[in-house]
Design an enzyme around this catalytic site. Structure first.
Site: not given
Length: 295
Positions: A35, A37, A39-40, A92, A111, A115, A118
């Protein structure tokens, strides 16, 4: 072929699957925490390498998660071997668990940890645990799902958890261990650090910077179309093709692209909890990394 220094294992993944992987000149390895980024960055790589928003296959097929146990290693190796284009591969695993080859580019996306946490909380509710256990050869979950505390309460406990970062990579110590390793390598010519908030603030500029670093030539006329395809809103519209879910692990593919913003984690904590967070991270990472991460 260089071998990783550390092996990272969980019920879902095993970094030993990298050992002996036949790299090619120009391969790109995308190393992120969950979480943060992933996939971005996979989509950005797809757009830069292929030069079109019309991807020839789902993003997960083009850019497999090599260390995930949900697919046989031979299947993933064969798929990558058959790709005629420049390859971009998801992991990962921190860079100290991946073979470091001078022909290969490594990109680590960071990141704000709050955030990321969350998003991790919401992602947990969107996973089909039975399907995940089936794919990875684990026992099916027994009994009803355990009731989770409310998000604010969970986030405070996440900050305070004392765990082994090498076995709990999505913990606060695990996140900062991953980034500490990347930060120490940031001056190496084939390692690139990208901040999630920089992608939010100047997506086109960051894409151009990466294209320059990786020697990818993009015609000027193509940039608007490619940048638009990498926006959060456009990716959410194409969730069926872009969400990491070719094998049915997600309950809702659109929900995978939940918000994509920054600041929610900090806003959830009161002054005392924010102070506790600052104390924790100061003990886990150097000031220059934290200054870059929290700016």
């Amino acid at each position: 072929m260089p071998t990783p220094v550390h092996r990272y294992r969980s019920d879902d993944e095993d970094s030993a699957r990298w050992t002996g992987f036949p790299f090619r000149d120009g391969d790109i390895v995308i190393s992120t925490r969950s979480k943060s980024g992933t996939t971005w960055m996979q989509m950005i790589c797809a757009l830069l390498v292929l030069g079109t928003p019309e991807l020839p296959a789902p993003l997960t097929v083009l850019s497999p998660w090599l260390d995930w146990l949900g697919e046989p290693q031979a299947t993933v190796y064969d798929r990558l071997a058959a790709q005629p284009h420049r390859r971009f591969i998801k992991t990962h695993t921190p860079l100290d668990g991946v073979p470091l080859d001078p022909r290969v580019h490594y990109v680590v996306v960071a990141r704000h940890p709050l955030d990321m946490a969350v998003s991790l909380y919401h992602q947990a509710a969107n996973l089909d645990r039975e399907r995940l256990a089936e794919l990875t050869g684990q026992p099916a979950p027994a009994g009803p799902p355990r009731q989770r505390p409310p998000l604010r309460e969970w986030l405070v406990s996440w900050v305070d958890r004392e765990v082994d970062p090498r076995s709990e990579l999505d913990s606060l110590p695990g996140v900062l261990m991953h980034l500490n390793d990347a930060w120490a390598r940031r001056h190496e010519p084939n390692v690139e650090l990208v901040h999630y908030d920089d992608l939010l603030a100047d997506l086109g500029g960051e894409m151009r910077r990466l294209a320059d670093r990786w020697g990818i030539a993009v015609p000027a006329a193509r940039w608007p179309e490619l940048t638009e395809a990498a926006t959060f809103g456009r990716m959410r519209e194409r969730a069926d093709r872009l969400a990491p879910d070719t094998l049915g692990v997600l309950r809702d593919r659109q929900a995978f692209f939940r918000r994509g913003g920054s600041g929610q984690g900090r806003d959830l904590l009161d002054e005392a909890a924010r102070s506790r967070y600052q104390q924790r991270v100061a003990a886990l990472a150097p000031p220059d990394l934290l200054g870059w991460l929290h700016r």
